[in-house]
Design a protein around this motif. Structure first.
Motif, PDB file in Angstrom:
ATOM      1  N   GLN A 104      -1.436  17.192  -4.795  1.00  0.00           N
ATOM      2  CA  GLN A 104      -0.616  18.266  -4.255  1.00  0.00           C
ATOM      3  C   GLN A 104      -0.745  18.271  -2.725  1.00  0.00           C
ATOM      4  OE1 GLN A 104       1.460  20.121  -5.980  1.00  0.00           O
ATOM      5  NE2 GLN A 104       0.841  19.204  -7.919  1.00  0.00           N
ATOM      6  N   LEU A 105       0.251  17.673  -2.063  1.00  0.00           N
ATOM      7  CA  LEU A 105       0.266  17.614  -0.612  1.00  0.00           C
ATOM      8  C   LEU A 105       1.398  18.478  -0.070  1.00  0.00           C
ATOM      9  CD1 LEU A 105      -0.258  13.784  -0.001  1.00  0.00           C
ATOM     10  CD2 LEU A 105      -1.942  15.602   0.277  1.00  0.00           C
ATOM     11  N   PRO A 106       1.221  19.047   1.126  1.00  0.00           N
ATOM     12  CA  PRO A 106       2.328  19.793   1.746  1.00  0.00           C
ATOM     13  C   PRO A 106       3.539  18.891   1.936  1.00  0.00           C
ATOM     14  CG  PRO A 106       0.262  20.226   2.898  1.00  0.00           C
ATOM     15  CD  PRO A 106      -0.001  19.107   1.923  1.00  0.00           C
ATOM     16  N   ARG A 107       4.705  19.501   1.886  1.00  0.00           N
ATOM     17  CA  ARG A 107       5.940  18.731   2.010  1.00  0.00           C
ATOM     18  C   ARG A 107       5.991  18.011   3.355  1.00  0.00           C
ATOM     19  NH1 ARG A 107      11.391  19.966   3.426  1.00  0.00           N
ATOM     20  NH2 ARG A 107      10.699  22.016   4.097  1.00  0.00           N
ATOM     21  N   GLY A 108       6.259  16.709   3.312  1.00  0.00           N
ATOM     22  CA  GLY A 108       6.331  15.914   4.525  1.00  0.00           C
ATOM     23  C   GLY A 108       5.050  15.179   4.861  1.00  0.00           C
ATOM     24  N   THR A 109       3.911  15.589   4.277  1.00  0.00           N
ATOM     25  CA  THR A 109       2.637  14.940   4.585  1.00  0.00           C
ATOM     26  C   THR A 109       2.603  13.507   4.069  1.00  0.00           C
ATOM     27  OG1 THR A 109       1.527  17.086   4.487  1.00  0.00           O
ATOM     28  CG2 THR A 109       0.146  15.130   4.332  1.00  0.00           C
ATOM     29  N   SER A 110       3.144  13.277   2.880  1.00  0.00           N
ATOM     30  CA  SER A 110       3.125  11.929   2.316  1.00  0.00           C
ATOM     31  C   SER A 110       3.906  10.957   3.198  1.00  0.00           C
ATOM     32  CB  SER A 110       3.717  11.944   0.903  1.00  0.00           C
ATOM     33  OG  SER A 110       5.049  12.429   0.921  1.00  0.00           O
ATOM     34  N   TYR A 111       5.054  11.395   3.713  1.00  0.00           N
ATOM     35  CA  TYR A 111       5.845  10.517   4.584  1.00  0.00           C
ATOM     36  C   TYR A 111       5.087  10.224   5.871  1.00  0.00           C
ATOM     37  CZ  TYR A 111       9.762   8.772   7.352  1.00  0.00           C
ATOM     38  OH  TYR A 111      10.577   7.993   8.143  1.00  0.00           O
ATOM     39  N   ALA A 112       4.423  11.241   6.435  1.00  0.00           N
ATOM     40  CA  ALA A 112       3.665  11.047   7.670  1.00  0.00           C
ATOM     41  C   ALA A 112       2.521  10.066   7.459  1.00  0.00           C
ATOM     42  CB  ALA A 112       3.140  12.394   8.179  1.00  0.00           C
ATOM     43  N   LEU A 113       1.784  10.202   6.345  1.00  0.00           N
ATOM     44  CA  LEU A 113       0.676   9.290   6.070  1.00  0.00           C
ATOM     45  C   LEU A 113       1.171   7.861   5.864  1.00  0.00           C
ATOM     46  CD1 LEU A 113      -1.502  11.459   3.649  1.00  0.00           C
ATOM     47  CD2 LEU A 113      -1.976  10.908   6.041  1.00  0.00           C
ATOM     48  N   SER A 114       2.275   7.700   5.154  1.00  0.00           N
ATOM     49  CA  SER A 114       2.818   6.361   4.931  1.00  0.00           C
ATOM     50  C   SER A 114       3.231   5.710   6.244  1.00  0.00           C
ATOM     51  CB  SER A 114       4.016   6.437   3.978  1.00  0.00           C
ATOM     52  OG  SER A 114       3.628   6.924   2.711  1.00  0.00           O
ATOM     53  N   SER A 115       3.877   6.477   7.121  1.00  0.00           N
ATOM     54  CA  SER A 115       4.312   5.920   8.405  1.00  0.00           C
ATOM     55  C   SER A 115       3.122   5.537   9.271  1.00  0.00           C
ATOM     56  CB  SER A 115       5.199   6.932   9.138  1.00  0.00           C
ATOM     57  OG  SER A 115       6.352   7.235   8.384  1.00  0.00           O
ATOM     58  N   LEU A 116       2.093   6.392   9.310  1.00  0.00           N
ATOM     59  CA  LEU A 116       0.913   6.083  10.121  1.00  0.00           C
ATOM     60  C   LEU A 116       0.187   4.856   9.594  1.00  0.00           C
ATOM     61  CD1 LEU A 116      -0.486   9.671  10.774  1.00  0.00           C
ATOM     62  CD2 LEU A 116       0.655   8.165  12.400  1.00  0.00           C
ATOM     63  N   LEU A 117       0.061   4.734   8.276  1.00  0.00           N
ATOM     64  CA  LEU A 117      -0.561   3.539   7.704  1.00  0.00           C
ATOM     65  C   LEU A 117       0.232   2.285   8.045  1.00  0.00           C
ATOM     66  CD1 LEU A 117      -1.708   4.749   4.161  1.00  0.00           C
ATOM     67  CD2 LEU A 117      -3.169   4.076   6.079  1.00  0.00           C
ATOM     68  N   ASN A 118       1.536   2.397   8.042  1.00  0.00           N
ATOM     69  CA  ASN A 118       2.370   1.251   8.407  1.00  0.00           C
ATOM     70  C   ASN A 118       2.086   0.816   9.840  1.00  0.00           C
ATOM     71  OD1 ASN A 118       4.511  -0.682   8.090  1.00  0.00           O
ATOM     72  ND2 ASN A 118       5.811   0.698   9.273  1.00  0.00           N
ATOM     73  N   VAL A 158       0.829  -1.199   0.000  1.00  0.00           N
ATOM     74  CA  VAL A 158       0.000   0.000   0.000  1.00  0.00           C
ATOM     75  C   VAL A 158       0.866   1.253   0.000  1.00  0.00           C
ATOM     76  CG1 VAL A 158      -1.671   1.320   1.351  1.00  0.00           C
ATOM     77  CG2 VAL A 158      -1.971  -1.138   1.064  1.00  0.00           C
ATOM     78  N   ARG A 159       1.927   1.261   0.806  1.00  0.00           N
ATOM     79  CA  ARG A 159       2.813   2.436   0.837  1.00  0.00           C
ATOM     80  C   ARG A 159       3.529   2.627  -0.496  1.00  0.00           C
ATOM     81  NH1 ARG A 159       6.917   1.862   5.216  1.00  0.00           N
ATOM     82  NH2 ARG A 159       6.588  -0.367   4.950  1.00  0.00           N
ATOM     83  N   PHE A 160       3.895   1.514  -1.149  1.00  0.00           N
ATOM     84  CA  PHE A 160       4.545   1.614  -2.463  1.00  0.00           C
ATOM     85  C   PHE A 160       3.603   2.233  -3.486  1.00  0.00           C
ATOM     86  CE2 PHE A 160       5.239  -0.251  -6.663  1.00  0.00           C
ATOM     87  CZ  PHE A 160       6.535   0.176  -6.917  1.00  0.00           C
ATOM     88  N   VAL A 161       2.345   1.780  -3.498  1.00  0.00           N
ATOM     89  CA  VAL A 161       1.366   2.327  -4.444  1.00  0.00           C
ATOM     90  C   VAL A 161       1.128   3.811  -4.176  1.00  0.00           C
ATOM     91  CG1 VAL A 161      -1.033   2.208  -5.205  1.00  0.00           C
ATOM     92  CG2 VAL A 161       0.265   0.100  -4.843  1.00  0.00           C
ATOM     93  N   LEU A 162       1.007   4.173  -2.897  1.00  0.00           N
ATOM     94  CA  LEU A 162       0.768   5.576  -2.560  1.00  0.00           C
ATOM     95  C   LEU A 162       1.937   6.458  -2.996  1.00  0.00           C
ATOM     96  CD1 LEU A 162      -0.798   5.259   1.009  1.00  0.00           C
ATOM     97  CD2 LEU A 162      -1.975   5.846  -1.114  1.00  0.00           C
ATOM     98  N   GLN A 163       3.156   6.015  -2.701  1.00  0.00           N
ATOM     99  CA  GLN A 163       4.319   6.848  -3.003  1.00  0.00           C
ATOM    100  C   GLN A 163       4.615   6.929  -4.487  1.00  0.00           C
ATOM    101  OE1 GLN A 163       7.465   5.151  -0.632  1.00  0.00           O
ATOM    102  NE2 GLN A 163       6.588   5.848   1.306  1.00  0.00           N
ATOM    103  N   GLU A 164       4.339   5.842  -5.223  1.00  0.00           N
ATOM    104  CA  GLU A 164       4.701   5.819  -6.635  1.00  0.00           C
ATOM    105  C   GLU A 164       3.583   6.299  -7.556  1.00  0.00           C
ATOM    106  OE1 GLU A 164       7.678   5.221  -7.774  1.00  0.00           O
ATOM    107  OE2 GLU A 164       8.467   4.809  -5.766  1.00  0.00           O
ATOM    108  N   ASP A 165       2.325   6.194  -7.126  1.00  0.00           N
ATOM    109  CA  ASP A 165       1.229   6.503  -8.033  1.00  0.00           C
ATOM    110  C   ASP A 165       0.273   7.568  -7.507  1.00  0.00           C
ATOM    111  OD1 ASP A 165      -0.236   5.749 -10.542  1.00  0.00           O
ATOM    112  OD2 ASP A 165      -1.812   5.345  -9.074  1.00  0.00           O
TER     113      ASP A 165
END
Length: 278
Positions: free
Chosen positions: A44-58, A31-38
């Motif tokens: 358009q997300l604020p810088r750092g938000t994508s990493y935070a969402l991926s970590s929380l989902l993990n 799921v994190r791979f799909v989110l980060q790659e696609d």
């Protein structure tokens, strides 16, 4: 099958527990791979938000996988509260620092005082954030070292983020010029040198200031901004070299402190056996 009181386990149960947790980890990674790659590149997300969402989902997937694994083992999930109470007791006795660092990591992901890739300073540690983990974060210094900083320290201690809102950096270059030089001319030369450098930002414009009278020189300071944060030290070096060349071309000199020592002798005869005095 192993049975002890109300506990009944078999090798198959243990294998199923491990497989469920491992499957939850694989699903989380996918799921994190799909989110980060696609997904994230399209949004358009604020810088750092994508990493935070991926970590929380993990964290969520791993926790759900652990709970499902307990169910596979045959453990009554209504008794999980007992385990939570025992875990809380463990935190109270010997794991409070681990729990504090984990909660601090979650706070960092939500509050986002810094992001992966930011340059931060915590105490004497200055470097780029390489990873924000569950217990600690990794800061890579300019010397190549990777410093593991506990998340609790990042939350409670004073932290300087050099690149939170932008990557602009001010360069300050002190310059001492000989007495007799025209201060206005010196300021013109310093600002012209800064404007000519391609790495110096046009806005804010570089400025030079007369800062005071020294023992052997009149002192100035050149201030310039650059958007090339990673190259600011090299740009400062280039400016210093250019100021040195431009100063000599304009007839300035860069004096260094000098001291005059006089040796005196006691008595009227300087060549006598008198005791020297300083």
């Amino acid at each position: 099958r192993f049975e002890r009181g109300t506990v009944s386990l078999s090798l198959g149960d243990v294998i199923e527990f491990v497989l469920v947790v491992w499957l939850a980890y694989l699903v989380s990674a996918f799921v994190r791979f799909v989110l980060q790659e696609d997904v994230f590149p399209r949004v358009q997300l604020p810088r750092g938000t994508s990493y935070a969402l991926s970590s929380l989902l993990n964290y969520v997937f791993i926790a759900l996988g652990f709970l499902l694994g307990l169910g596979v083992l045959g453990l009554d999930l209504t008794k999980v509260t007992i385990l939570a109470g025992a875990f809380g007791g463990g935190l109270g006795f010997g794991l409070q620092s681990v729990g504090n660092n984990f909660v601090s990591g979650v706070i960092l992901l939500f509050e986002r005082p810094f992001h992966v890739g930011d340059t931060v300073q915590v105490g004497e540690v200055v470097g780029e954030v390489a990873r924000i983990g569950m217990r600690a974060s990794t800061v890579r210094t300019s010397q190549g070292a990777e410093i593991i900083v506990p998340n609790a320290q990042l939350v409670t201690d004073r932290l300087t983020n050099w690149t939170l809102s932008d990557r602009m950096r001010r360069i300050e270059l002190p310059v001492g010029v000989n007495y007799g030089a025209s201060p206005r001319k010196v300021i013109e030369v310093l600002e012209a040198v800064a404007r000519a450098h391609p790495g110096v930002a046009a806005k804010p414009a570089p400025k030079a200031f007369f800062t005071g009278f020294g023992d052997s020189a009149i002192n100035f300071e050149l201030r310039a901004w650059t958007a090339q944060f990673e190259q600011w030290y090299q740009i400062r070096s280039d400016l210093a070299v250019a100021v040195y060349d431009a100063g000599y071309a304009a007839g300035f000199s860069f004096p260094f402190p000098q001291r005059e020592v006089r040796v005196l002798r006691d008595g009227p005869d300087a060549t006598g056996g008198g005791r020297p005095a300083f």
